[in-house]
Scaffold this motif. Structure first.
Motif, PDB file in Angstrom:
ATOM      1  N   ASP B  99      79.129  70.892  77.317  1.00 45.93           N
ATOM      2  CA  ASP B  99      78.175  69.839  77.023  1.00 45.93           C
ATOM      3  C   ASP B  99      76.741  70.154  77.438  1.00 45.93           C
ATOM      4  O   ASP B  99      75.840  69.429  77.094  1.00 45.93           O
ATOM      5  CB  ASP B  99      78.565  68.551  77.756  1.00 45.93           C
ATOM      6  N   THR B 111      72.357  67.346  78.490  1.00 49.48           N
ATOM      7  CA  THR B 111      73.575  67.115  77.705  1.00 49.48           C
ATOM      8  C   THR B 111      73.163  66.501  76.370  1.00 49.48           C
ATOM      9  O   THR B 111      72.085  65.935  76.253  1.00 49.48           O
ATOM     10  CB  THR B 111      74.515  66.123  78.407  1.00 49.48           C
ATOM     11  N   ILE B 112      74.033  66.627  75.410  1.00 52.46           N
ATOM     12  CA  ILE B 112      73.803  65.952  74.140  1.00 52.46           C
ATOM     13  C   ILE B 112      75.010  65.065  73.866  1.00 52.46           C
ATOM     14  O   ILE B 112      76.054  65.541  73.455  1.00 52.46           O
ATOM     15  CB  ILE B 112      73.587  66.957  72.979  1.00 52.46           C
ATOM     16  N   PRO B 113      74.876  63.764  74.155  1.00 48.07           N
ATOM     17  CA  PRO B 113      76.006  62.870  73.890  1.00 48.07           C
ATOM     18  C   PRO B 113      76.269  62.738  72.388  1.00 48.07           C
ATOM     19  O   PRO B 113      75.387  63.033  71.578  1.00 48.07           O
ATOM     20  CB  PRO B 113      75.544  61.528  74.472  1.00 48.07           C
ATOM     21  N   LYS B 114      77.461  62.281  72.082  1.00 48.02           N
ATOM     22  CA  LYS B 114      77.870  62.164  70.669  1.00 48.02           C
ATOM     23  C   LYS B 114      76.938  61.276  69.861  1.00 48.02           C
ATOM     24  O   LYS B 114      76.814  61.412  68.658  1.00 48.02           O
ATOM     25  CB  LYS B 114      79.270  61.540  70.555  1.00 48.02           C
ATOM     26  N   THR B 115      76.298  60.326  70.571  1.00 46.35           N
ATOM     27  CA  THR B 115      75.472  59.349  69.863  1.00 46.35           C
ATOM     28  C   THR B 115      74.127  59.930  69.409  1.00 46.35           C
ATOM     29  O   THR B 115      73.394  59.285  68.677  1.00 46.35           O
ATOM     30  CB  THR B 115      75.209  58.141  70.780  1.00 46.35           C
ATOM     31  N   ILE B 116      73.819  61.116  69.870  1.00 49.71           N
ATOM     32  CA  ILE B 116      72.531  61.714  69.499  1.00 49.71           C
ATOM     33  C   ILE B 116      72.769  62.789  68.445  1.00 49.71           C
ATOM     34  O   ILE B 116      73.613  63.672  68.610  1.00 49.71           O
ATOM     35  CB  ILE B 116      71.816  62.303  70.731  1.00 49.71           C
TER      36      ILE B 116
END
Lengths: 106, 135
Positions: B99, B111-116
């Motif tokens: 991540d 991190t790159i969350p799923k929402t981005i």
């Protein structure tokens, strides 16, 4: 709209950036849209344990979508990750203002 | 005070929340908690068929520690199978390497969350980013 939390050692934008998350002195909440900043004092700075978790919970309450700090503890990381809060680790001595400037000038 | 548990690197966390037995005569209310690193140990050793030495290096722990994690994982799974218990996956002492990204321009890690959806640096917007996962 996105709210960004920046850990700070004081309650103004001129303050130094705090490299700790759970035990940062202050939190600067920067609103991406209105460009407003709001400062919150960390109530958990002297907590014996679980400071990171409690702070992370507070950030979720404030609907923060991005957190900028020097590092995150494993529990804070887990919690922020679970709620899709983007974590950004910056490990340099800087001020809250210069971080905000970086955010604005993109 | 015991030494702090070193975080185990998990490259690919489980893609499920757990497993549930069905058709058991006696429903067991208990469940076992399979830690991410235990799942990873089973995966590396028995699915990717890696040597324990290689697997331990990948997870950033010593070989004996890897063997302990692996053993704990096997025993938990055996226990769940025999006693028809539900398996739940929990985070444990892991850090998910996959991540994390680093920005080549400003050196920040994030991190790159799923929402981005846009994959650029959250600080300086540079597209010049790299996964820390790379060797």
């Amino acid at each position: 709209m996105s709210k960004i939390v920046i850990t700070s050692s004081g309650n103004t934008v001129k303050s130094d950036f705090d490299l700790r998350f759970g035990r940062a002195a202050w939190f600067c909440i920067f609103d991406d849209e209105t460009k407003e900043t709001k400062f919150y004092e960390n109530e958990h700075i002297n907590a014996n344990h679980g400071a990171g978790t409690q702070v992370a919970e507070k950030m979720l309450e404030l609907k923060v979508t991005k957190a900028i700090s020097g590092d995150f503890g494993p529990k804070a990381k887990e919690l922020l990750d679970k709620f899709n809060v983007q974590m950004v680790i910056v490990q340099e001595e800087t001020t809250v203002e210069s971080i905000i400037n970086k955010l604005i000038t993109k | 005070m015991p030494r702090r548990i070193r975080l185990r690197k998990v490259v690919a966390p489980p893609i499920f929340k757990g497993y549930k037995p069905y058709g058991a005569h006696v429903e067991s209310k208990e469940h076992i908690e399979l830690l991410y690193e235990e799942y990873e140990a089973i995966k590396l050793a028995d699915y990717d068929l890696m040597k324990h030495k290689e697997a331990s290096e990948l997870m950033g722990v010593s070989r004996p520690t890897f063997a302990r994690i692996y053993e704990a994982a096997r025993r938990k799974i055996a226990n769940a199978l025999v006693e028809a218990k539900e398996i739940k996956t929990v985070y444990g002492n892991a850090w998910l390497e996959k991540d994390w990204f680093v920005c080549i321009e400003c050196n920040s890690r994030f991190t790159i969350p799923k929402t981005i959806s846009n994959h650029n640096c959250p600080l300086c917007s540079s597209k010049n980013i790299e996964s820390i996962n790379k060797h």
